[in-house]
Design an enzyme around this catalytic site. Structure first.
Site, short mmCIF file in Angstrom:
data_model
loop_
_atom_site.label_atom_id
_atom_site.label_comp_id
_atom_site.label_asym_id
_atom_site.label_seq_id
_atom_site.Cartn_x
_atom_site.Cartn_y
_atom_site.Cartn_z
N ASN A 9 0.87 -1.18 0.00
CA ASN A 9 0.00 0.00 0.00
C ASN A 9 0.90 1.23 0.00
O ASN A 9 1.47 1.59 1.02
CB ASN A 9 -0.89 -0.05 1.25
CG ASN A 9 -1.74 1.19 1.42
OD1 ASN A 9 -1.84 2.02 0.51
ND2 ASN A 9 -2.36 1.33 2.57
N TRP A 10 1.02 1.85 -1.16
CA TRP A 10 1.93 3.00 -1.28
C TRP A 10 1.40 4.25 -0.61
O TRP A 10 2.13 5.22 -0.42
CB TRP A 10 2.21 3.30 -2.76
CG TRP A 10 2.95 2.25 -3.51
CD1 TRP A 10 3.33 1.02 -3.06
CD2 TRP A 10 3.44 2.34 -4.86
NE1 TRP A 10 4.01 0.33 -4.04
CE2 TRP A 10 4.09 1.12 -5.16
CE3 TRP A 10 3.37 3.32 -5.85
CZ2 TRP A 10 4.67 0.86 -6.40
CZ3 TRP A 10 3.94 3.08 -7.08
CH2 TRP A 10 4.59 1.86 -7.36
N LYS A 11 0.12 4.27 -0.29
CA LYS A 11 -0.52 5.47 0.29
C LYS A 11 -0.26 6.69 -0.61
O LYS A 11 -0.18 6.53 -1.83
CB LYS A 11 -0.05 5.68 1.74
CG LYS A 11 -0.22 4.40 2.57
CD LYS A 11 -0.02 4.57 4.04
CE LYS A 11 -0.23 3.23 4.72
NZ LYS A 11 -0.07 3.30 6.17
N HIS A 96 -9.49 1.08 5.05
CA HIS A 96 -8.20 1.35 5.70
C HIS A 96 -8.42 2.31 6.87
O HIS A 96 -9.22 3.24 6.78
CB HIS A 96 -7.20 1.93 4.71
CG HIS A 96 -5.81 1.92 5.27
ND1 HIS A 96 -5.39 2.87 6.16
CD2 HIS A 96 -4.78 1.05 5.11
CE1 HIS A 96 -4.14 2.57 6.53
NE2 HIS A 96 -3.75 1.48 5.90
N GLU A 98 -6.81 4.74 7.90
CA GLU A 98 -6.61 6.16 7.57
C GLU A 98 -7.86 6.74 6.89
O GLU A 98 -8.18 7.92 7.08
CB GLU A 98 -5.36 6.31 6.69
CG GLU A 98 -4.09 6.09 7.53
CD GLU A 98 -2.91 5.50 6.78
OE1 GLU A 98 -2.90 5.54 5.54
OE2 GLU A 98 -2.01 4.97 7.46
N GLU A 168 -5.35 -4.97 10.61
CA GLU A 168 -4.30 -3.97 10.83
C GLU A 168 -4.59 -3.22 12.13
O GLU A 168 -5.36 -2.24 12.13
CB GLU A 168 -4.28 -2.96 9.68
CG GLU A 168 -4.03 -3.58 8.32
CD GLU A 168 -3.49 -2.54 7.35
OE1 GLU A 168 -2.36 -2.72 6.87
OE2 GLU A 168 -4.18 -1.54 7.09
N GLY A 174 2.47 2.19 10.82
CA GLY A 174 3.42 3.28 10.66
C GLY A 174 4.15 3.66 11.93
O GLY A 174 4.81 4.70 11.99
N SER A 214 3.36 -2.15 10.42
CA SER A 214 4.81 -2.27 10.64
C SER A 214 5.34 -3.66 10.32
O SER A 214 6.28 -4.14 10.94
CB SER A 214 5.18 -1.85 12.07
OG SER A 214 4.84 -0.49 12.28
N GLY A 235 2.81 -1.14 4.28
CA GLY A 235 2.88 0.28 3.97
C GLY A 235 4.31 0.70 3.70
O GLY A 235 4.86 0.53 2.62
N GLY A 236 4.94 1.25 4.72
CA GLY A 236 6.29 1.83 4.58
C GLY A 236 7.29 0.95 3.85
O GLY A 236 8.02 1.43 2.97
#
Ligand code: PGA
Length: 251
Positions: A9-11, A96, A98, A168, A174, A214, A235-236
């Site tokens: 997930n590049w966000k 998600h 966010e 999640e 994150g 994470s 993500g990251g």
């Protein structure tokens, strides 16, 4: 047998040129890795999707990070599930944390988005997970149960075949503070039990349940070794091809 999936997930990261470069690198690494145990999915921003689709081969699938709750019409700024389908995008992420937190997406809105996606022929990666206060007060089972009941239980067993669940925990997203493999496995097994209660054991056994929060190249192997963890939503660590491919090959 259920599928294993690792999804990046590049966000809201990467310019268009950077996104194309990252997709090319991921694609090359996947090709080089040979036979994989999991499906590889990447979720670039909307704007990048069609350009990225031109540089990845059959071994990398694409996901959008969101879609509209309505089919079409006067909804300025929105992108419909049908548009994604028409662009050849097979997956969409809904729910998600966010989106839930920053954009006020309720269970009811997410149920509509998920229905739109399925009606358009997309597969859905539906995200759930508790906040830190809910973890600390022991309410995490209740939270994920109500997110599933309110977001997904309107679906038929046949529709459920196109659902992937991503657990999640919000406190792990994150933050560098991943859930332990034991904490994640406990919730994944619980999710499968809830699904079995509603749709029967076969449907529950066939659903891929991904862990996110994470998850990285160092902890993916231990997480993915758990019996009910069928991959990850990353993500990251998905923003660097070298890290992402180490997660993909961690099974
Ligand atoms: P993270 O994000 O891997 O950066 O924690 C995961 C996610 O939000 O899907």
């Amino acid at each position: 047998m259920r599928k294993y999936i690792v999804a990046g997930n590049w966000k809201m990261n990467k310019s268009l040129a950077e996104g194309i470069r990252l997709a090319e690198e991921v694609n090359a690494a996947v090709e080089k890795a040979g036979e994989l145990k999991c499906e590889v999915v990447i979720a670039p921003p909307f704007l990048h999707l069609t350009e990225v689709s031109k540089v990845v081969g059959k071994k990398v699938s694409l996901a959008a990070q969101n879609c509209a709750a309505e089919a079409s019409g006067a909804y300025t700024g929105e992108v419909s599930a049908g548009m994604l389908q028409s662009a050849g995008i097979p997956y969409v992420i809904t729910g998600h944390s966010e989106r839930r937190t920053y954009y006020g997406e309720t269970d009811a809105i997410l149920a509509k988005k998920t229905a739109q996606a399925l009606a358009s022929g997309l597969k859905v990666i539906f995200c759930i997970g508790e906040e830190l206060s809910q973890r600390d007060s022991g309410k995490y089972f209740e939270t994920v149960k109500s997110q599933i009941e309110n977001g997904l239980f309107q679906l038929s067993a046949a529709e459920f075949k196109n659902i992937v669940i991503a657990y999640e925990p919000v406190w792990a997203i994150g933050t560098g503070r991943t859930a332990t493999s034991g904490q994640a496995q406990e919730v994944h097994a619980f999710i499968r039990k809830i699904l079995a209660g509603k749709y029967g054991q076969q449907v529950a056994d066939d659903v891929a349940i991904l862990y996110g929060g994470s998850c990285n190249e160092n902890n993916a192997g231990e997480l993915f070794a758990q019996p009910d963890i069928d991959g990850g939503l990353i993500g990251g660590a998905s923003l660097t091809a070298e890290k992402f491919i180490r997660i993909v090959t961690a099974f």
